[in-house]
Enzyme design. Structure first.
Site, short mmCIF file in Angstrom:
data_model
loop_
_atom_site.label_atom_id
_atom_site.label_comp_id
_atom_site.label_asym_id
_atom_site.label_seq_id
_atom_site.Cartn_x
_atom_site.Cartn_y
_atom_site.Cartn_z
N SER A 25 41.39 -32.53 -71.36
CA SER A 25 41.21 -33.37 -72.55
C SER A 25 40.33 -34.58 -72.24
O SER A 25 39.46 -34.96 -73.02
CB SER A 25 42.57 -33.87 -73.06
OG SER A 25 43.35 -32.80 -73.51
N ASP A 314 51.18 -27.44 -75.13
CA ASP A 314 50.48 -26.54 -74.20
C ASP A 314 51.36 -26.06 -73.05
O ASP A 314 51.02 -25.11 -72.35
CB ASP A 314 49.26 -27.24 -73.59
CG ASP A 314 48.15 -27.45 -74.61
OD1 ASP A 314 48.17 -26.79 -75.67
OD2 ASP A 314 47.27 -28.29 -74.35
N LYS A 341 46.80 -21.21 -81.15
CA LYS A 341 46.18 -21.64 -79.89
C LYS A 341 45.23 -20.53 -79.40
O LYS A 341 44.83 -19.67 -80.19
CB LYS A 341 47.26 -21.97 -78.86
CG LYS A 341 48.09 -23.20 -79.23
CD LYS A 341 47.24 -24.45 -79.29
CE LYS A 341 48.06 -25.68 -79.70
NZ LYS A 341 47.19 -26.85 -79.91
N ARG A 345 50.60 -17.84 -79.32
CA ARG A 345 51.46 -17.99 -78.13
C ARG A 345 52.93 -17.72 -78.41
O ARG A 345 53.69 -17.57 -77.45
CB ARG A 345 51.28 -19.38 -77.50
CG ARG A 345 49.97 -19.47 -76.76
CD ARG A 345 49.84 -20.75 -75.95
NE ARG A 345 48.53 -20.78 -75.32
CZ ARG A 345 47.85 -21.88 -75.04
NH1 ARG A 345 48.36 -23.07 -75.34
NH2 ARG A 345 46.67 -21.79 -74.46
#
Ligand code: S3P
Length: 425
Positions: A25, A314, A341, A345
């Site tokens: 990020s 995440d 995502k 997921r």
């Protein structure tokens, strides 16, 4: 043809320290802001994955002079005088963060930008960034009525807006703030639940006129100053090793200079609740980075839901593997974002858990995992780097080993993962 990695059960504890990649990020944002700053920035410790390489190539295609010093260090010479309309479509590869942040960045540039990614990116919702950028004055189009990539962004003179997204997304906040950096007036984002603050923190570092607090951030048009930035290690990548060292007996592992700032360390709170033995050492005075020492521990089930979810979204595949080894039933709820995502997921984590002998069920907004022992088997990474790495960790903790099909997905974020796995396996 995809590649397959077979991971045998660990024969000994995980010890010593692990080389972690730089925070993904931070890396994306550092590159985008360095391209705007008037002068030369030096970014070290960048994520070496393909996602960030695509963002570096994108700013270079827009005129920033990107030079490589070593595997993880780049210098970026940027500023308004250097930047120009890209001569070709910008390809973000597998990166949802890349395409959404670039859409905001490009919206404030007086030219046309076309953004495309792989098949996964083409499925992911883009209306969440397109809508506020249009309200600011950019023309944003795409497939499915302007809600899916490829995206076509005609940027230009923007006006600041107040944006109140329905979902909590640091990518949306980041895109709107990056556009706001080139807009007249003030741009303000109010989030339902506070998310990671990397955009705000880096805007500050580059000298932008930014203000922020938990759940809100505002920015005004600013000239940015170049910086020297040492990117901290990525907590989302650290999470795989934290889970691995927790599950493999006799482990004592050190993970150095990991980003543990707001919105990123939620997985550590969950693991602490489950009984994990993780201590933070050498924290920096601002509480942004720390070394994590992880020793093996027995885990108990928990419930992960509500406001803590955006801060660990995440890490859910890795936490699901931890839950599979915990005593009791663990529930992940309020996590509908998992379905959009790099893969769905919820579906891919449940399928992979079942493939290695774990009882798990899908819910519309999450999953339920029965704790017990991991037998082992063959799983499909489904083109998703985090599924691949989570189930490689499951292999270390399993009775019979786990093989991961589609291992190549790991290159998007952590090309060195396999080498580290071999060192400690
Ligand atoms: C990211 C934000 C999160 C996260 C992604 C990286 C970022 O996505 O899942 O991997 O760098 O802003 P959302 O903002 O869509 O929740």
């Amino acid at each position: 043809m995809g590649t397959r990695l077979a991971v045998a059960p660990a024969r000994r504890g995980l010890r010593g320290s692990i080389r972690l990649p730089g925070d993904k990020s931070v890396s994306h944002r550092g590159l985008l802001l360095a391209a705007l700053a008037e002068g030369t920035s030096r970014l070290s410790g960048l994520s070496g994955g393909a996602d960030v390489a695509h963002t570096a190539a994108a700013v270079a295609a827009c005129g920033a002079e990107v030079r490589r010093e070593d595997a993880t260090t780049l210098t970026v010479a940027g500023g308004e005088g250097w930047l120009h309309e890209p001569g070709a479509v910008l390809d973000v590869g597998n990166s949802g963060t890349g395409i959404r942040l670039l859409a905001g960045w490009a919206a404030a540039r007086p030219w046309l930008t076309v953004l495309q990614g792989d098949a996964s990116v083409a499925r992911r919702p883009m209306g969440r960034v397109a809508e506020p950028l249009r309200r600011m004055g950019a023309a944003v189009d795409g497939r499915a009525g302007g809600t899916l990539a490829p995206l076509v962004v005609r940027g230009g003179a923007l006006t600041g807006v107040e944006h109140r997204p329905a979902i909590s997304s640091a990518q949306v906040k980041g895109a709107v703030l990056l556009a706001g950096l080139g807009a007249g007036g003030e741009t303000v984002v109010y989030e339902p639940v506070p998310t990671r603050r990397h955009t705000e923190e880096l805007l500050e570092r580059f000298g932008a006129e930014v203000r922020h607090g938990p759940g809100w951030a505002s920015v005004r048009r600013s000239r940015l100053q170049p910086v020297e930035l040492a990117v901290p290690a990525d907590p989302s990548q650290a999470a795989f090793w934290v889970v691995a060292a927790t599950l493999v007996a006799s482990s004592d592992l050190l993970l150095e200079r990991v980003y543990v700032g707001p919105g990123r360390a939620g997985f550590l709170d969950v693991l602490a609740r489950m009984g994990a033995d993780v201590t933070l050492e050498g924290e920096d005075p601002a509480g942004r980075t720390a070394d994590l020492r992880v020793r093996s521990a027995a885990l108990a089930a928990t419930t992960v839901a509500g406001e803590e979810v955006p801060g660990l979204i995440d890490e859910i595949p890795a936490l699901a593997v931890a839950a599979a080894c915990a005593e009791g039933t663990t529930t992940f709820a309020d996590a509908g974002e998992l379905r959009v995502k790099e893969s769905d997921r919820v579906a891919t984590t449940v399928a992979a858990l079942r493939a290695i002998g774990v009882a798990a069920d899908e819910r519309p907004d999450g999953l339920v995992v029965e704790g017990g022992a991991l037998e082992g088997g063959a799983v499909d990474a489904a083109g998703d780097h985090r599924i691949a790495m989570a189930f490689a960790v499951a292999g270390l903790a399993s009775a019979g080993g786990v093989s991961v099909d589609g291992w190549e997905a790991v290159a998007t974020s952590y090309p060195g993962f396999e080498e580290e796995l071999r060192r400690c396996g």
